[in-house]
Design a protein around this motif. Structure first.
Motif, PDB file in Angstrom:
ATOM      1  N   SER A  79      -8.074  39.593  27.501  1.00 38.41           N
ATOM      2  CA  SER A  79      -8.374  38.693  26.394  1.00 38.41           C
ATOM      3  C   SER A  79      -8.990  37.403  26.922  1.00 38.41           C
ATOM      4  CB  SER A  79      -7.104  38.378  25.610  1.00 38.41           C
ATOM      5  OG  SER A  79      -6.079  37.943  26.484  1.00 38.41           O
ATOM      6  N   LYS A  80      -8.716  37.130  28.198  1.00 40.51           N
ATOM      7  CA  LYS A  80      -9.182  35.875  28.755  1.00 40.51           C
ATOM      8  C   LYS A  80      -9.600  36.123  30.209  1.00 40.51           C
ATOM      9  CE  LYS A  80      -7.306  31.346  29.702  1.00 40.51           C
ATOM     10  NZ  LYS A  80      -6.076  30.564  29.763  1.00 40.51           N
ATOM     11  N   VAL A  81     -10.590  35.392  30.662  1.00 46.22           N
ATOM     12  CA  VAL A  81     -11.058  35.552  32.039  1.00 46.22           C
ATOM     13  C   VAL A  81     -11.042  34.200  32.744  1.00 46.22           C
ATOM     14  CG1 VAL A  81     -13.002  36.186  33.511  1.00 46.22           C
ATOM     15  CG2 VAL A  81     -12.505  37.527  31.467  1.00 46.22           C
ATOM     16  N   GLY A 140     -11.454  28.270  46.011  1.00 48.37           N
ATOM     17  CA  GLY A 140     -10.210  27.536  45.775  1.00 48.37           C
ATOM     18  C   GLY A 140     -10.142  26.756  44.486  1.00 48.37           C
ATOM     19  N   SER A 141     -11.157  26.898  43.656  1.00 50.22           N
ATOM     20  CA  SER A 141     -11.132  26.185  42.380  1.00 50.22           C
ATOM     21  C   SER A 141     -11.494  27.133  41.248  1.00 50.22           C
ATOM     22  CB  SER A 141     -12.148  25.042  42.377  1.00 50.22           C
ATOM     23  OG  SER A 141     -11.934  24.191  43.455  1.00 50.22           O
ATOM     24  N   ILE A 142     -11.079  26.764  40.048  1.00 44.67           N
ATOM     25  CA  ILE A 142     -11.490  27.534  38.880  1.00 44.67           C
ATOM     26  C   ILE A 142     -12.828  26.994  38.406  1.00 44.67           C
ATOM     27  CG2 ILE A 142     -10.954  28.059  36.473  1.00 44.67           C
ATOM     28  CD1 ILE A 142      -8.012  28.114  37.248  1.00 44.67           C
ATOM     29  N   VAL A 143     -13.817  27.877  38.370  1.00 45.35           N
ATOM     30  CA  VAL A 143     -15.159  27.463  37.963  1.00 45.35           C
ATOM     31  C   VAL A 143     -15.262  27.467  36.444  1.00 45.35           C
ATOM     32  CG1 VAL A 143     -17.618  28.038  38.062  1.00 45.35           C
ATOM     33  CG2 VAL A 143     -16.169  28.370  40.090  1.00 45.35           C
ATOM     34  N   GLU A 144     -14.723  28.517  35.864  1.00 45.72           N
ATOM     35  CA  GLU A 144     -14.822  28.652  34.411  1.00 45.72           C
ATOM     36  C   GLU A 144     -13.701  29.541  33.905  1.00 45.72           C
ATOM     37  OE1 GLU A 144     -18.730  29.661  33.128  1.00 45.72           O
ATOM     38  OE2 GLU A 144     -18.133  30.089  31.069  1.00 45.72           O
ATOM     39  N   GLN A 145     -13.163  29.212  32.730  1.00 43.08           N
ATOM     40  CA  GLN A 145     -12.219  30.130  32.104  1.00 43.08           C
ATOM     41  C   GLN A 145     -12.412  30.108  30.603  1.00 43.08           C
ATOM     42  OE1 GLN A 145      -8.026  29.031  32.443  1.00 43.08           O
ATOM     43  NE2 GLN A 145      -8.613  27.053  33.301  1.00 43.08           N
ATOM     44  N   GLY A 146     -12.146  31.252  29.996  1.00 43.71           N
ATOM     45  CA  GLY A 146     -12.331  31.320  28.549  1.00 43.71           C
ATOM     46  C   GLY A 146     -12.118  32.732  28.047  1.00 43.71           C
ATOM     47  N   PRO A 147     -12.280  32.923  26.754  1.00 46.24           N
ATOM     48  CA  PRO A 147     -12.131  34.266  26.181  1.00 46.24           C
ATOM     49  C   PRO A 147     -13.102  35.241  26.847  1.00 46.24           C
ATOM     50  CG  PRO A 147     -12.286  32.617  24.448  1.00 46.24           C
ATOM     51  CD  PRO A 147     -12.579  31.915  25.739  1.00 46.24           C
ATOM     52  N   ASN A 196     -21.732  34.770  27.224  1.00 42.90           N
ATOM     53  CA  ASN A 196     -22.312  33.444  27.134  1.00 42.90           C
ATOM     54  C   ASN A 196     -21.681  32.477  28.142  1.00 42.90           C
ATOM     55  OD1 ASN A 196     -23.862  31.418  26.186  1.00 42.90           O
ATOM     56  ND2 ASN A 196     -22.640  31.037  24.338  1.00 42.90           N
ATOM     57  N   PRO A 197     -21.803  32.819  29.425  1.00 44.38           N
ATOM     58  CA  PRO A 197     -21.145  31.975  30.435  1.00 44.38           C
ATOM     59  C   PRO A 197     -21.742  30.576  30.470  1.00 44.38           C
ATOM     60  CG  PRO A 197     -22.570  33.609  31.473  1.00 44.38           C
ATOM     61  CD  PRO A 197     -22.538  33.941  30.022  1.00 44.38           C
TER      62      PRO A 197
END
Lengths: 249, 224
Positions: free
Chosen positions: A208-210, A216-223, A230-231
């Motif tokens: 449901s979410k990525v 070492g960092s989160i670049v992007e997160q979302g549904p 649509n990154p």
């Protein structure tokens, strides 16, 4: 909110592996963590279950707050009893049968009576289609079967969340499907899952979410839908194109 | 061969076997039990990485493995009384054999403990078990299975090793053979005879070892 992580940092031998991870998981979420090798996905997961001790970070689990660096034995045990972990290499207990592997977390760790534990274990094994192998030893099973037993072992303790660390990465290609289909089934039933994976199909269609991690960092997160279609970040686009391109090749 | 020799060997047999059963075997069993306790303790200290104790264990293994068993026997039996530590020959033999073999067996046990994959220990934590439960249910059974053949070897080597106790006046099977030989001067016959009895003991032990290995099984894996 079942799980929230704030400011998770971890270094190995002076090299910073996690640079302040922030993430949260809602009940019933299936969250896929994607990213190139060495991006810190597995370390993040291992810190959540205290298999690695974080240098810094706060964990809010089921409303309770934990210092990820200083949590004591009792607190760690408390969290571990509410979570389950599925490893890349299955890590089944080699000296125990399939049934015993699933029962041990109930009898030894939770003091549940043998008869009751057996019932729960058989139910969990039926769920993953391994009920016909109760008295086999791990060494007698294929990788896919072992991983399904490992999932049953995780299920049996009725965890609030299951962490999956690249559950299909050690499997032969023809065995990946059986494990993914069990995971898909769990997702459908509403199990909360946090899955480090390289399986784009799974991330795209089941989660449901990525969360996309790099360096070492989160670049992007979302549904999941939004993430793939649509990154927002340039780097995410590159990664998706690269992976999808590879899949077609 | 003349009839005199046959008569000597025939008369010596029950006496030698008697000393073998009443002295050599108990000496072996008690020493081995002591060695096993020491080995498991020393191995666990190292496996669990307990700070200062670990150094002491390494020192113990270093000293014992680096000095001859015969010298250790002499030192304790003939040397220690000078320090005010006086022990009878039999207990001296037990202590020296136990501590000597214990050092070797500790390495066997440690290696076996370490051969149990770290991942299984982690999985144990993840299903909610504590350290002791993981050791008891997962690590120790597998380590014991792995160590068993090597421990069997140690036991067999100890049976023969007990003959060294003769040098510190313990009246065991080999010393008995020496005593009889002192009267009749039949070295070839008597020492062959006593060698055969040791061989008999060790053969029985190898059978037991193989039977035990089969009994323990391989958890569905390939034969070791």
């Amino acid at each position: 909110m079942i799980l929230e992580v704030k400011g998770l940092r971890k270094s190995f031998e002076g090299k910073e592996i996690l640079k302040g991870i922030e993430l949260s998981v809602e009940k019933g979420d299936v969250v896929a963590i994607l990213g190139p090798s060495g991006s810190g996905k597995t370390t993040t997961l291992r810190c959540l279950n205290f298999l690695e001790t974080a240098d810094e970070g706060e964990l809010v689990f089921d409303g309770a707050h934990y210092d990820m660096h200083r949590a004591g034995k009792k607190e760690i045990a408390e969290i571990r009893k509410k979570t389950a972990f599925v490893f890349q290499n299955y890590n089944l207990f080699q000296n125990k049968t399939v049934l015993q592997n699933v029962m041990l977390g109930l009898t030894a760790a939770r003091g549940i009576r043998k008869a009751e534990a057996r019932e729960i274990a058989v139910k969990a094994l039926t769920h993953v289609g391994m009920a016909d192998k109760l008295s086999s030893y791990p060494a007698q099973l294929s990788g896919g079967q072992q991983q399904r037993v490992a999932i049953a072992r995780a299920l049996a303790t009725s965890p609030d969340i299951i962490y999956f660390d690249e559950p299909t990465s050690a499997l032969d290609p023809e065995l990946i499907g059986e494990v993914l289909s069990v995971m898909r089934q769990l997702a459908k039933e509403g199990m909360t899952m946090l899955v480090v994976t390289h399986e784009m199909e799974f991330a795209r269609n089941v989660s449901s979410k990525v969360i996309f991690m790099e360096d070492g960092s989160i670049v992007e997160q979302g549904p999941a839908k939004e993430f793939f279609e649509n990154p927002k970040e340039e780097r995410t686009r590159e990664f998706i194109n690269f992976i999808l391109g590879q899949g077609e090749a | 061969m003349d009839t005199r020799l046959w008569k000597i060997l025939l008369e010596a047999f029950p006496r030698l076997l008697g000393y073998g059963i009443t002295v050599t075997i108990p000496l072996t069993i008690i020493s081995f039990a002591l060695a096993l306790v020491i080995a498991v303790a020393v191995a666990l200290v190292q496996y669990a990485d307990i700070k200062v104790l670990r150094q002491i264990c390494r020192f113990y293994i270093w000293v014992i493995r680096g000095t001859p068993l015969l010298v250790q026997l002499y030192l304790v039996f003939y040397g220690f009384p000078k320090l005010g530590i006086k022990l009878e020959a039999f207990p001296t033999a037990i202590l020296v054999f136990g501590f000597n073999e214990g050092a070797y067996m500790a390495e066997t046990v440690r290696g076996s403990l370490e051969s149990v994959s770290r991942g299984q220990v982690e999985a144990g934590y993840c299903v909610g078990m504590n350290y002791m439960q993981i050791m008891w249910h997962i690590v120790l059974p597998q380590a014991f299975r792995t160590a068993f053949p090597a421990l069997g070897n140690s036991l067999i080597s100890m049976v023969k090793g007990t003959s060294l106790a003769a040098t510190i006046t313990v009246m065991e099977m080999f010393r008995q053979a020496q005593v009889i030989n002192g009267r009749v001067y039949e070295s070839l016959g008597l020492y062959t005879e006593v060698a055969l009895i040791y061989l008999l003991f060790c053969t029985v032990l190898s059978w037991l070892q193989r039977w035990g290995e089969k009994k323990l099984g391989t958890y569905g894996g390939k034969k070791a």
